[in-house]
Design a protein around this motif. Structure first.
Motif, PDB file in Angstrom:
ATOM      1  N   ARG A  84      11.925   8.662  -7.796  1.00 15.68           N
ATOM      2  CA  ARG A  84      12.322   9.769  -6.916  1.00 15.68           C
ATOM      3  C   ARG A  84      11.235   9.980  -5.869  1.00 15.68           C
ATOM      4  NH1 ARG A  84      16.356  13.097  -6.969  1.00 15.68           N
ATOM      5  NH2 ARG A  84      16.906  12.726  -9.147  1.00 15.68           N
ATOM      6  N   ARG A  85      11.614   9.848  -4.600  1.00 17.41           N
ATOM      7  CA  ARG A  85      10.637  10.042  -3.510  1.00 17.41           C
ATOM      8  C   ARG A  85      10.190  11.495  -3.453  1.00 17.41           C
ATOM      9  NH1 ARG A  85      12.661   9.443   1.761  1.00 17.41           N
ATOM     10  NH2 ARG A  85      10.541   9.482   2.517  1.00 17.41           N
ATOM     11  N   ASN A  86       8.939  11.680  -3.073  1.00 15.63           N
ATOM     12  CA  ASN A  86       8.373  13.024  -2.847  1.00 15.63           C
ATOM     13  C   ASN A  86       8.683  13.948  -4.032  1.00 15.63           C
ATOM     14  OD1 ASN A  86       7.716  11.959  -0.366  1.00 15.63           O
ATOM     15  ND2 ASN A  86       9.458  12.883   0.674  1.00 15.63           N
ATOM     16  N   ALA A  87       8.656  13.387  -5.227  1.00 18.95           N
ATOM     17  CA  ALA A  87       9.123  14.126  -6.403  1.00 18.95           C
ATOM     18  C   ALA A  87       8.248  15.340  -6.692  1.00 18.95           C
ATOM     19  CB  ALA A  87       9.151  13.197  -7.608  1.00 18.95           C
ATOM     20  N   SER A 114       1.413   0.637  -4.705  1.00 17.51           N
ATOM     21  CA  SER A 114       0.933   1.991  -4.978  1.00 17.51           C
ATOM     22  C   SER A 114       1.707   2.977  -4.088  1.00 17.51           C
ATOM     23  CB  SER A 114      -0.589   2.077  -4.803  1.00 17.51           C
ATOM     24  OG  SER A 114      -0.969   2.627  -3.585  1.00 17.51           O
ATOM     25  N   CYS A 115       2.214   4.021  -4.707  1.00 23.10           N
ATOM     26  CA  CYS A 115       2.930   5.116  -4.029  1.00 23.10           C
ATOM     27  C   CYS A 115       4.127   4.586  -3.219  1.00 23.10           C
ATOM     28  CB  CYS A 115       1.964   5.931  -3.195  1.00 23.10           C
ATOM     29  SG  CYS A 115       2.573   7.608  -2.919  1.00 23.10           S
ATOM     30  N   ALA A 116       4.047   4.534  -1.894  1.00 26.02           N
ATOM     31  CA  ALA A 116       5.172   3.967  -1.138  1.00 26.02           C
ATOM     32  C   ALA A 116       5.462   2.546  -1.609  1.00 26.02           C
ATOM     33  CB  ALA A 116       4.868   3.977   0.357  1.00 26.02           C
ATOM     34  N   GLY A 117       4.417   1.826  -2.027  1.00 27.00           N
ATOM     35  CA  GLY A 117       4.585   0.468  -2.559  1.00 27.00           C
ATOM     36  C   GLY A 117       5.386   0.465  -3.851  1.00 27.00           C
ATOM     37  N   MET A 118       5.194   1.502  -4.666  1.00 24.46           N
ATOM     38  CA  MET A 118       5.985   1.648  -5.896  1.00 24.46           C
ATOM     39  C   MET A 118       7.462   1.831  -5.534  1.00 24.46           C
ATOM     40  SD  MET A 118       5.862   4.729  -8.734  1.00 24.46           S
ATOM     41  CE  MET A 118       5.222   4.074 -10.275  1.00 24.46           C
ATOM     42  N   ILE A 119       7.705   2.643  -4.497  1.00 22.46           N
ATOM     43  CA  ILE A 119       9.090   2.885  -4.056  1.00 22.46           C
ATOM     44  C   ILE A 119       9.710   1.568  -3.579  1.00 22.46           C
ATOM     45  CG2 ILE A 119      10.538   4.129  -2.397  1.00 22.46           C
ATOM     46  CD1 ILE A 119       8.327   6.359  -2.438  1.00 22.46           C
ATOM     47  N   MET A 120       8.915   0.784  -2.834  1.00 21.31           N
ATOM     48  CA  MET A 120       9.417  -0.496  -2.320  1.00 21.31           C
ATOM     49  C   MET A 120       9.814  -1.437  -3.457  1.00 21.31           C
ATOM     50  SD  MET A 120       9.510  -0.531   1.024  1.00 21.31           S
ATOM     51  CE  MET A 120       9.628  -2.275   1.429  1.00 21.31           C
ATOM     52  N   PHE A 160       0.134   6.824  -7.904  1.00 20.76           N
ATOM     53  CA  PHE A 160      -1.095   7.369  -7.313  1.00 20.76           C
ATOM     54  C   PHE A 160      -1.858   6.277  -6.554  1.00 20.76           C
ATOM     55  CE2 PHE A 160      -3.893   5.599 -10.558  1.00 20.76           C
ATOM     56  CZ  PHE A 160      -3.052   5.474 -11.637  1.00 20.76           C
ATOM     57  N   HIS A 161      -2.987   6.681  -5.987  1.00 18.87           N
ATOM     58  CA  HIS A 161      -3.722   5.832  -5.039  1.00 18.87           C
ATOM     59  C   HIS A 161      -5.122   5.496  -5.555  1.00 18.87           C
ATOM     60  CE1 HIS A 161      -1.064   6.491  -1.515  1.00 18.87           C
ATOM     61  NE2 HIS A 161      -0.833   7.647  -2.085  1.00 18.87           N
ATOM     62  N   PRO A 162      -5.280   4.481  -6.396  1.00 17.64           N
ATOM     63  CA  PRO A 162      -6.634   4.152  -6.862  1.00 17.64           C
ATOM     64  C   PRO A 162      -7.545   3.653  -5.736  1.00 17.64           C
ATOM     65  CG  PRO A 162      -5.067   2.506  -7.625  1.00 17.64           C
ATOM     66  CD  PRO A 162      -4.269   3.603  -6.982  1.00 17.64           C
ATOM     67  N   PHE A 192      -2.404  12.028  -6.078  1.00 15.89           N
ATOM     68  CA  PHE A 192      -0.990  11.913  -5.719  1.00 15.89           C
ATOM     69  C   PHE A 192      -0.771  12.562  -4.352  1.00 15.89           C
ATOM     70  CE2 PHE A 192      -1.214  12.008 -10.324  1.00 15.89           C
ATOM     71  CZ  PHE A 192      -0.334  11.006 -10.709  1.00 15.89           C
ATOM     72  N   ILE A 193      -0.212  11.814  -3.425  1.00 12.05           N
ATOM     73  CA  ILE A 193       0.038  12.337  -2.074  1.00 12.05           C
ATOM     74  C   ILE A 193       1.532  12.140  -1.759  1.00 12.05           C
ATOM     75  CG2 ILE A 193      -0.575  12.184   0.367  1.00 12.05           C
ATOM     76  CD1 ILE A 193      -3.201  10.749  -0.613  1.00 12.05           C
ATOM     77  N   ARG A 194       2.269  13.239  -1.716  1.00 11.88           N
ATOM     78  CA  ARG A 194       3.736  13.144  -1.537  1.00 11.88           C
ATOM     79  C   ARG A 194       4.280  11.977  -2.374  1.00 11.88           C
ATOM     80  NH1 ARG A 194       1.573  14.546   3.043  1.00 11.88           N
ATOM     81  NH2 ARG A 194       1.468  12.450   3.921  1.00 11.88           N
ATOM     82  N   ALA A 195       3.886  11.986  -3.606  1.00 10.62           N
ATOM     83  CA  ALA A 195       4.100  10.830  -4.476  1.00 10.62           C
ATOM     84  C   ALA A 195       5.489  10.831  -5.108  1.00 10.62           C
ATOM     85  CB  ALA A 195       3.036  10.826  -5.574  1.00 10.62           C
ATOM     86  N   PRO A 236       0.809  -1.222   0.000  1.00  8.78           N
ATOM     87  CA  PRO A 236       0.000   0.000   0.000  1.00  8.78           C
ATOM     88  C   PRO A 236       0.839   1.266   0.000  1.00  8.78           C
ATOM     89  CG  PRO A 236       0.089  -0.897   2.213  1.00  8.78           C
ATOM     90  CD  PRO A 236       0.843  -1.862   1.317  1.00  8.78           C
ATOM     91  N   GLY A 237       0.142   2.396  -0.088  1.00  6.29           N
ATOM     92  CA  GLY A 237       0.772   3.683   0.123  1.00  6.29           C
ATOM     93  C   GLY A 237       0.990   3.887   1.611  1.00  6.29           C
ATOM     94  N   GLY A 238       1.891   4.777   1.936  1.00  6.18           N
ATOM     95  CA  GLY A 238       2.222   5.027   3.336  1.00  6.18           C
ATOM     96  C   GLY A 238       3.537   5.771   3.369  1.00  6.18           C
ATOM     97  N   GLU A 239       4.497   5.219   4.046  1.00  6.97           N
ATOM     98  CA  GLU A 239       5.822   5.851   4.112  1.00  6.97           C
ATOM     99  C   GLU A 239       6.863   4.752   3.913  1.00  6.97           C
ATOM    100  OE1 GLU A 239       7.019   8.995   4.129  1.00  6.97           O
ATOM    101  OE2 GLU A 239       8.795   7.759   3.936  1.00  6.97           O
ATOM    102  N   SER A 240       7.546   4.817   2.759  1.00  4.89           N
ATOM    103  CA  SER A 240       8.428   3.710   2.383  1.00  4.89           C
ATOM    104  C   SER A 240       9.582   3.513   3.365  1.00  4.89           C
ATOM    105  CB  SER A 240       8.962   3.933   0.967  1.00  4.89           C
ATOM    106  OG  SER A 240       9.630   5.169   0.881  1.00  4.89           O
ATOM    107  N   THR A 241      10.062   4.613   3.990  1.00  2.00           N
ATOM    108  CA  THR A 241      11.185   4.458   4.927  1.00  2.00           C
ATOM    109  C   THR A 241      10.725   3.668   6.155  1.00  2.00           C
ATOM    110  OG1 THR A 241      10.643   6.614   5.863  1.00  2.00           O
ATOM    111  CG2 THR A 241      12.368   6.570   4.214  1.00  2.00           C
TER     112      THR A 241
HETATM  113  N1  GLN Z   1       1.362   8.415  -0.193  1.00  2.00           N
HETATM  114  C1  GLN Z   1       2.516   7.802  -0.135  1.00  2.00           C
HETATM  115  O1  GLN Z   1       2.602   6.566  -0.167  1.00  2.00           O
HETATM  116  C2  GLN Z   1       3.707   8.677   0.049  1.00  2.00           C
HETATM  117  C3  GLN Z   1       5.033   7.980  -0.150  1.00  2.00           C
HETATM  118  C4  GLN Z   1       6.074   8.583   0.751  1.00  2.00           C
HETATM  119  N2  GLN Z   1       6.374   9.931   0.386  1.00  2.00           N
HETATM  120  C5  GLN Z   1       7.325   7.708   0.755  1.00  2.00           C
HETATM  121  O2  GLN Z   1       8.385   8.154   0.539  1.00  2.00           O
HETATM  122  O3  GLN Z   1       7.229   6.549   1.000  1.00  2.00           O
END
Ligand code: GLN
Length: 202
Positions: A106-109, A77-83, A176-178, A135-138, A44-49
């Motif tokens: 790129r985080r928080n792009a 999605s979002c943080a999940g994409m970063i992961m 983004f977050h569908p 998009f949320i801090r996407a 899910p989305g959230g905070e990847s760190t």
């Molecule tokens: N909505 C989100 O998932 C934000 C991602 C978040 N900024 C991160 O770095 O993980």
């Protein structure tokens, strides 16, 4: 076929209900034995760190890496994409990823200009018109390797032209977050991907 939602942190409940609405059997996954019992996974989305730190604490990071490398269908999605990315730009130095999709994100792009924004995104392979993408801090995808299919780009606003939806074999990611808009088309697309993979595995 059972789809897990990685439930260390983030908008887990929203993904569980979106998957249920797609008639998929879905359950939260935190521990290695829970991961063993699912055929596919949503991150899910959230905070990847935070998510990467908790994945280590719960002993699930290495098992996740193995499943991703072994071809388990995963949607991030979002943080999940970063992961899912092989390379994280503007990440924390100790941030871990699953290195599944050959891309640099790129985080928080978008966040350098605005924290959040919404706009239309057309996704290749999904009919019915553009997504109303939230998009949320996407992150955005800064570059992709040869094996990655670019499925969608931002069409307007900050970051117009940037890649925000990709697929590499069984791995799917959107910036983004569908799960927040009630538009189930990405989840349906993923459930179909996961079912197809399940069938070929027998
Ligand atoms: N909505 C989100 O998932 C934000 C991602 C978040 N900024 C991160 O770095 O993980």
């Amino acid at each position: 076929m059972i789809i897990g939602v990685l439930a260390l942190q983030g908008d887990v409940r929203e993904h569980l209900s979106a998957l249920a609405e797609c008639d998929a059997i879905a359950r939260p996954v935190r521990r290695p034995e829970e991961l063993d019992s699912v055929d596919a996974l949503v991150i899910p989305g959230g905070e990847s760190t935070t998510m990467s730190k908790l994945a280590i604490d719960f002993g699930v990071l290495e098992p996740l890496r193995k499943r991703v490398a072994g071809g388990m269908p995963v949607y991030g999605s979002c943080a999940g994409m970063i992961m899912l990315a092989t390379e994280v730009l503007d990440g924390r130095p100790d941030q871990q990823s699953l290195a599944g999709i050959d891309m640099a994100v790129r985080r928080n792009a978008f966040g350098r200009q605005v924290d959040s924004f919404e706009g239309p995104v057309e996704i290749d392979g999904i009919d019915g018109g553009p997504f109303h993408a939230v998009f949320i801090r996407a992150p955005w995808v800064e570059s992709v390797g040869d094996e990655v299919d670019v499925l969608g780009r931002v069409t307007e606003g900050p970051g117009a032209g940037r890649i925000v939806a990709v697929r590499q074999r069984n791995l799917l990611a959107t910036a983004f977050h569908p799960e927040l808009t009630g538009d189930l088309r990405v989840h349906r697309y993923f459930v179909e991907m996961a079912r197809a993979a399940d069938m070929t595995e027998g």
